[in-house]
Design a protein around this motif. Structure first.
Motif, PDB file in Angstrom:
ATOM      1  N   SER A   1     -18.792   1.717  15.041  1.00 46.17           N
ATOM      2  CA  SER A   1     -18.229   0.503  15.668  1.00 46.17           C
ATOM      3  C   SER A   1     -17.258   0.873  16.786  1.00 46.17           C
ATOM      4  O   SER A   1     -17.196   0.186  17.813  1.00 46.17           O
ATOM      5  CB  SER A   1     -17.514  -0.366  14.623  1.00 46.17           C
ATOM      6  OG  SER A   1     -18.448  -0.994  13.766  1.00 46.17           O
TER       7      SER A   1
ATOM      8  N   ARG B   1     -18.325  -1.283  25.183  1.00 42.50           N
ATOM      9  CA  ARG B   1     -18.043  -2.664  25.575  1.00 42.50           C
ATOM     10  C   ARG B   1     -16.848  -2.729  26.529  1.00 42.50           C
ATOM     11  O   ARG B   1     -16.803  -3.546  27.434  1.00 42.50           O
ATOM     12  CB  ARG B   1     -17.730  -3.519  24.348  1.00 42.50           C
ATOM     13  CG  ARG B   1     -18.948  -4.040  23.673  1.00 42.50           C
ATOM     14  CD  ARG B   1     -19.451  -5.300  24.373  1.00 42.50           C
ATOM     15  NE  ARG B   1     -20.749  -5.680  23.866  1.00 42.50           N
ATOM     16  CZ  ARG B   1     -21.751  -6.144  24.602  1.00 42.50           C
ATOM     17  NH1 ARG B   1     -21.608  -6.301  25.893  1.00 42.50           N
ATOM     18  NH2 ARG B   1     -22.885  -6.466  24.054  1.00 42.50           N
TER      19      ARG B   1
ATOM     20  N   PRO C   1     -27.065 -13.905  15.283  1.00 37.40           N
ATOM     21  CA  PRO C   1     -26.917 -12.449  15.282  1.00 37.40           C
ATOM     22  C   PRO C   1     -25.554 -11.995  15.808  1.00 37.40           C
ATOM     23  O   PRO C   1     -24.942 -11.079  15.241  1.00 37.40           O
ATOM     24  CB  PRO C   1     -28.048 -11.962  16.199  1.00 37.40           C
ATOM     25  CG  PRO C   1     -29.035 -13.069  16.221  1.00 37.40           C
ATOM     26  CD  PRO C   1     -28.240 -14.335  16.060  1.00 37.40           C
TER      27      PRO C   1
ATOM     28  N   ARG D   1     -18.679  -6.160  11.905  1.00 37.91           N
ATOM     29  CA  ARG D   1     -17.833  -5.174  12.576  1.00 37.91           C
ATOM     30  C   ARG D   1     -16.417  -5.207  12.003  1.00 37.91           C
ATOM     31  O   ARG D   1     -15.814  -4.162  11.754  1.00 37.91           O
ATOM     32  CB  ARG D   1     -17.795  -5.389  14.090  1.00 37.91           C
ATOM     33  CG  ARG D   1     -16.976  -4.277  14.768  1.00 37.91           C
ATOM     34  CD  ARG D   1     -17.020  -4.325  16.262  1.00 37.91           C
ATOM     35  NE  ARG D   1     -18.401  -4.257  16.741  1.00 37.91           N
ATOM     36  CZ  ARG D   1     -18.780  -4.609  17.960  1.00 37.91           C
ATOM     37  NH1 ARG D   1     -17.877  -5.059  18.816  1.00 37.91           N
ATOM     38  NH2 ARG D   1     -20.030  -4.521  18.323  1.00 37.91           N
TER      39      ARG D   1
ATOM     40  N   VAL E   1     -13.484 -10.695  17.867  1.00 33.27           N
ATOM     41  CA  VAL E   1     -14.604  -9.782  18.149  1.00 33.27           C
ATOM     42  C   VAL E   1     -15.759 -10.546  18.765  1.00 33.27           C
ATOM     43  O   VAL E   1     -16.383 -10.104  19.732  1.00 33.27           O
ATOM     44  CB  VAL E   1     -15.070  -9.072  16.845  1.00 33.27           C
ATOM     45  CG1 VAL E   1     -16.364  -8.294  17.094  1.00 33.27           C
ATOM     46  CG2 VAL E   1     -13.988  -8.146  16.325  1.00 33.27           C
TER      47      VAL E   1
ATOM     48  N   ALA F   1     -17.136  -9.566  22.252  1.00 35.35           N
ATOM     49  CA  ALA F   1     -18.367  -8.761  22.276  1.00 35.35           C
ATOM     50  C   ALA F   1     -19.364  -9.264  23.308  1.00 35.35           C
ATOM     51  O   ALA F   1     -20.240  -8.522  23.748  1.00 35.35           O
ATOM     52  CB  ALA F   1     -18.995  -8.757  20.887  1.00 35.35           C
ATOM     53  N   ARG F   2     -19.244 -10.555  23.674  1.00 33.82           N
ATOM     54  CA  ARG F   2     -20.170 -11.133  24.642  1.00 33.82           C
ATOM     55  C   ARG F   2     -21.625 -10.809  24.288  1.00 33.82           C
ATOM     56  O   ARG F   2     -22.453 -10.544  25.143  1.00 33.82           O
ATOM     57  CB  ARG F   2     -19.878 -10.622  26.063  1.00 33.82           C
ATOM     58  CG  ARG F   2     -18.451 -10.874  26.536  1.00 33.82           C
ATOM     59  CD  ARG F   2     -18.259 -10.462  27.977  1.00 33.82           C
ATOM     60  NE  ARG F   2     -18.553  -9.064  28.222  1.00 33.82           N
ATOM     61  CZ  ARG F   2     -17.677  -8.080  28.063  1.00 33.82           C
ATOM     62  NH1 ARG F   2     -16.448  -8.347  27.663  1.00 33.82           N
ATOM     63  NH2 ARG F   2     -18.002  -6.838  28.305  1.00 33.82           N
ATOM     64  N   ALA F   3     -21.888 -10.798  22.968  1.00 33.54           N
ATOM     65  CA  ALA F   3     -23.248 -10.464  22.531  1.00 33.54           C
ATOM     66  C   ALA F   3     -24.186 -11.582  22.956  1.00 33.54           C
ATOM     67  O   ALA F   3     -23.801 -12.748  22.994  1.00 33.54           O
ATOM     68  CB  ALA F   3     -23.266 -10.299  21.025  1.00 33.54           C
ATOM     69  N   PRO F   4     -25.406 -11.253  23.304  1.00 34.22           N
ATOM     70  CA  PRO F   4     -26.334 -12.271  23.791  1.00 34.22           C
ATOM     71  C   PRO F   4     -26.700 -13.273  22.696  1.00 34.22           C
ATOM     72  O   PRO F   4     -26.708 -12.949  21.517  1.00 34.22           O
ATOM     73  CB  PRO F   4     -27.547 -11.455  24.218  1.00 34.22           C
ATOM     74  CG  PRO F   4     -27.432 -10.156  23.505  1.00 34.22           C
ATOM     75  CD  PRO F   4     -25.982  -9.921  23.271  1.00 34.22           C
TER      76      PRO F   4
ATOM     77  N   LEU G   1     -29.491 -15.904  20.962  1.00 34.41           N
ATOM     78  CA  LEU G   1     -30.944 -15.910  20.801  1.00 34.41           C
ATOM     79  C   LEU G   1     -31.530 -16.872  21.826  1.00 34.41           C
ATOM     80  O   LEU G   1     -31.024 -17.983  22.001  1.00 34.41           O
ATOM     81  CB  LEU G   1     -31.317 -16.406  19.409  1.00 34.41           C
ATOM     82  CG  LEU G   1     -31.082 -15.460  18.232  1.00 34.41           C
ATOM     83  CD1 LEU G   1     -31.288 -16.220  16.928  1.00 34.41           C
ATOM     84  CD2 LEU G   1     -32.030 -14.273  18.305  1.00 34.41           C
TER      85      LEU G   1
END
Lengths: 149, 567
Positions: free
Chosen positions: A81, A88, B227, B235, B270, B274-277, B279
């Motif tokens: 992590s 990131r 996700p 995390r 987080v 994280a700016r995670a994409p 779906l």
């Protein structure tokens, strides 16, 4: 001593504080002291599993010659992590796993770790084979592994 | 159901080959035993009391007839001819040889099955409502979302070395049949005002020696963010969960230590950072495309047989035995012309959850003939045929009856959850299967069981609580005291929306008296119950006291345990 970097064996040019040749890798407090004393000195930054990436300043990341993550044991999971968070944050330098084991290399690589100082007893030549063992992955859980050259 | 493509197949093949290499290195002495243990666990392989045990995932409980035939083949070729269905929609084989395991994994891969992450400190098999896609109270089929989570969690590079194991359960119906509040993460599907799929996210539930009911971390999460949000939770857990003590390492401990609000803040930080994409709509649509309902287009078997002039159509006599089975073991389908059929793996005298290879094969054929080739595995250790034409029921019943798979005890006391206990497990303190037999022998009369109605009895052979005893209306926990087996009884636990931890009845009971004690609990219920009141409702209304008084009235000191044991 040799390490793996970008799936190749290379000579190690960095040393942990306390001995050996090459440039030095320091824990955060010492790393900052050195930087304050001499802006010319370019050290590596050593992070323990409990160190928080959020506590690093952007200046720390800019100054670090590399960032080394400690994997004290085979099942230490925090470094994965930490590596993802470092990438990131935009850190593009070397992220080195200290004490890496062959069977963990493919997942470490997908987390953004690109250099590996293997644990005692691990054979670096044999460990290179680990990268090609698992090439399939689900895109939902992150980036593709780098392509083999 | 989900169909494996090129990438899925490649992943399984590579993983099986990789594990084969690890086995070889271990056998050659090139791989340390401690390291190999971690690796074999992540491939579902345990070292048990007598032999290895291989735990194979049945993702969200969905099994095809072809997969069931493969499980039968593996039971025959590598086990002693049977398999054991677990509370987490897995199947366990108890007697494989280590050297055969890579071959077993390769054969499983042929039908899109595997044992990846069925144990070890990583994200385990995703479990779900076993009636998904069939139940009348369903808001939306959760299986496409389960499949997306399965892919997300499989070989997730960041979360293969968590502080401890991690279990995720999903329910898409109004009633929770997946025990989501007892999971590390529980997901309850609903639709927002605009009709988009959202999830209520619960975190920090779990059994084991510290039972905790999950807490709401987010009331309404857009499915497209699933996700990314799961990644944020995992995390935070991966970085801050305790790693210094095995029994303090589950996420429930972290959530309790921080408090749910502080934990939520960390997760949100987080998640934002994280700016995670998200779906994409196409990704979601693709997942959904695997779970359409082709079986609805297939005519009833009866009509096919008639058309093919295969069998003369004889009106079957609707005997009492059939009617009892129909009432107990089948339930309404969302399509009024269909029924959901439950298959009890709790026949009296048989270890709960076990099924032999011959009947796996026969059941696969029955599923092909009557149910579009689809079988479900429930966390209650039973199987189900989710889609059966109502007009095929009598013939289906005959076929199941011939296989002794029509025991009409679904939902009754004898439909109990039971871990393998000392007969197999190296963690267990006590045996459980003989206790199940003892209870069956004493309280086996079907008329009486049906009169008593719904009682969930759940039994674990040790504090690890694999048998979900905390969530049992009646819970039984085996404890070892100076080499003797004693059994701690709890009352009033539940797994669904009213999830609650069972309350301890009193001092542990001697092994020989367990069934007698259960009988006294049932007698007390029958005396106390108001008309129509179920066992659990009665316990909750009357409290544990009257049950306690009855059980401990007659036999005090010599039979009871000298000191209380914490559950």
């Amino acid at each position: 001593m040799r390490i793996i970097k970008n799936r190749k064996l290379i000579r190690n040019r960095w040393r942990l504080d306390g001995g050996g040749d090459g440039r030095v890798i320091l824990p955060l407090a010492r790393f900052r002291e050195l930087r304050a004393a001499s802006s010319a000195a370019r050290a590596g930054l050593l992070l323990a599993p409990e160190d928080e990436i959020a506590s690093l300043a952007d200046a720390d990341l800019t100054a670090a010659g590399l960032i080394a993550l400690e994997f004290g044991s085979f099942n230490e999971g925090r470094g994965y992590s930490q590596a993802v968070e470092l990438r990131r944050r935009g850190f593009r330098g070397e992220i080195r796993a200290l004490g890496a084991h062959r069977d963990n290399l493919p997942l470490m690589e997908r987390c953004g770790i690109d250099a590996y100082q293997l644990a005692d007893g691990e054979d670096p030549e044999a460990a290179l084979a680990a990268f090609s063992e698992i090439t399939a992955y689900y895109p939902l859980n992150g980036n593709a592994p780098p392509r083999a050259e | 159901m989900y169909q494996y493509g090129k990438n899925d197949r490649k992943l399984l093949a590579e993983r099986a080959r990789q594990f084969g290499g690890q086995v070889t290195r271990f056998q050659d002495g090139a791989l340390d035993a401690g390291h190999f243990q971690h690796l074999r666990l992540r491939n579902g392989l345990y070292q048990q009391r007598h032999a290895h045990m291989l735990r194979v995932a049945i993702p969200y409980g969905v099994l095809s007839s072809a997969q069931l035939r493969k499980l039968a083949e593996i039971a025959r070729d590598f086990d002693r001819g049977f398999g054991h269905f677990t509370t987490r929609q897995n199947i366990q084989f108890n007697w494989p040889e280590l050297a055969d395991v890579p071959e077993i994994l390769a054969r499983l891969a042929e039908v899109g099955m595997h044992a990846i992450q069925t144990s070890g400190n990583c994200v385990r098999n995703i479990t779900a409502d076993h009636l998904a896609g069939a139940a009348g109270d369903e808001i939306e089929d959760p299986r496409p979302w389960c499949e997306l989570i399965r892919q997300w969690s499989t070989l997730h590079p960041e979360f293969n070395w968590l502080p401890r194991k991690f279990k995720i359960a999903v329910s898409g119906a109004r009633a929770d049949r997946a025990a989501v509040r007892w999971h590390d993460i529980g997901l309850r599907l609903h639709h927002d005002a605009a009709g988009r799929t959202h999830f209520r996210v619960l975190v920090g539930g779990g059994m084991g020696r510290t039972p905790v009911i999950g807490k709401v971390i987010r009331e309404s999460l857009d499915g497209a963010d699933l996700p990314a949000y799961l990644q944020a939770i995992l995390r935070v857990y991966n970085l801050y969960g305790r790693r210094d003590h095995k029994y303090r390492s589950r996420i429930k401990i972290l959530v309790n230590d921080l408090g749910i609000d502080a934990f939520r803040e960390k997760v949100d930080a987080v998640w934002r950072d994280a700016r995670a994409p998200r779906l994409g709509e196409a990704e979601i649509a693709r997942a959904k495309s695997f779970f359409t309902a082709p079986f609805f287009t297939a005519p009833p078997k009866k009509q096919k047989d008639r058309a093919n002039k295969k069998a003369p159509h004889v009106l079957p006599a609707a005997g009492a035995e059939f009617l009892r089975w129909r009432a107990r073991n089948t339930e309404a389908h969302r399509d009024p012309n269909m029924r959901i059929v439950h298959i009890s793996l709790k026949a009296p005298g048989a270890p709960p959850g076990d099924l032999d290879a011959a009947r796996m094969d026969a059941l696969a054929q029955i599923a092909d003939d009557y149910a579009g080739g689809e079988i479900r595995v429930s966390h209650l250790q039973n199987l189900a045929l989710p889609h059966v034409h109502a007009e095929d029921l009598t013939e289906l019943w005959r076929a199941l009856h011939r296989l002794h798979l029509a025991t009409p005890n679904i939902g009754t006391l004898n439909d109990m959850i039971c871990c393998p206990g000392m007969d197999y497990c190296s963690l267990a303190n006590t045996s459980t299967i003989p206790i199940a037999k003892q209870i069956n022998a004493r309280i086996g009369d079907l008329d009486r069981l049906c009169d008593i109605g719904e009682v969930q009895l759940k039994m674990s052979g040790c504090m690890n609580a694999c048998g979900h005893h905390h969530a049992g209306h009646i819970g039984i926990l085996g404890v070892d005291k100076k080499g003797e087996e004693w059994f701690q009884i709890t009352l009033g636990g539940s797994a669904g929306d009213d999830a609650r931890i069972g309350e301890r009845l009193g001092p542990a009971i001697a092994r020989a008296r367990v069934a007698e004690c259960i009988e006294k609990l049932l007698e007390t219920y029958l005396e106390l119950r108001s008309p129509g009141e179920k066992f659990l409702e009665c316990v909750r209304r009357a409290g544990v006291a009257p049950f306690r008084e009855r059980v401990y009235a007659d036999h005090q000191k010599p039979q009871t345990h000298p000191e209380p044991v914490a559950a």
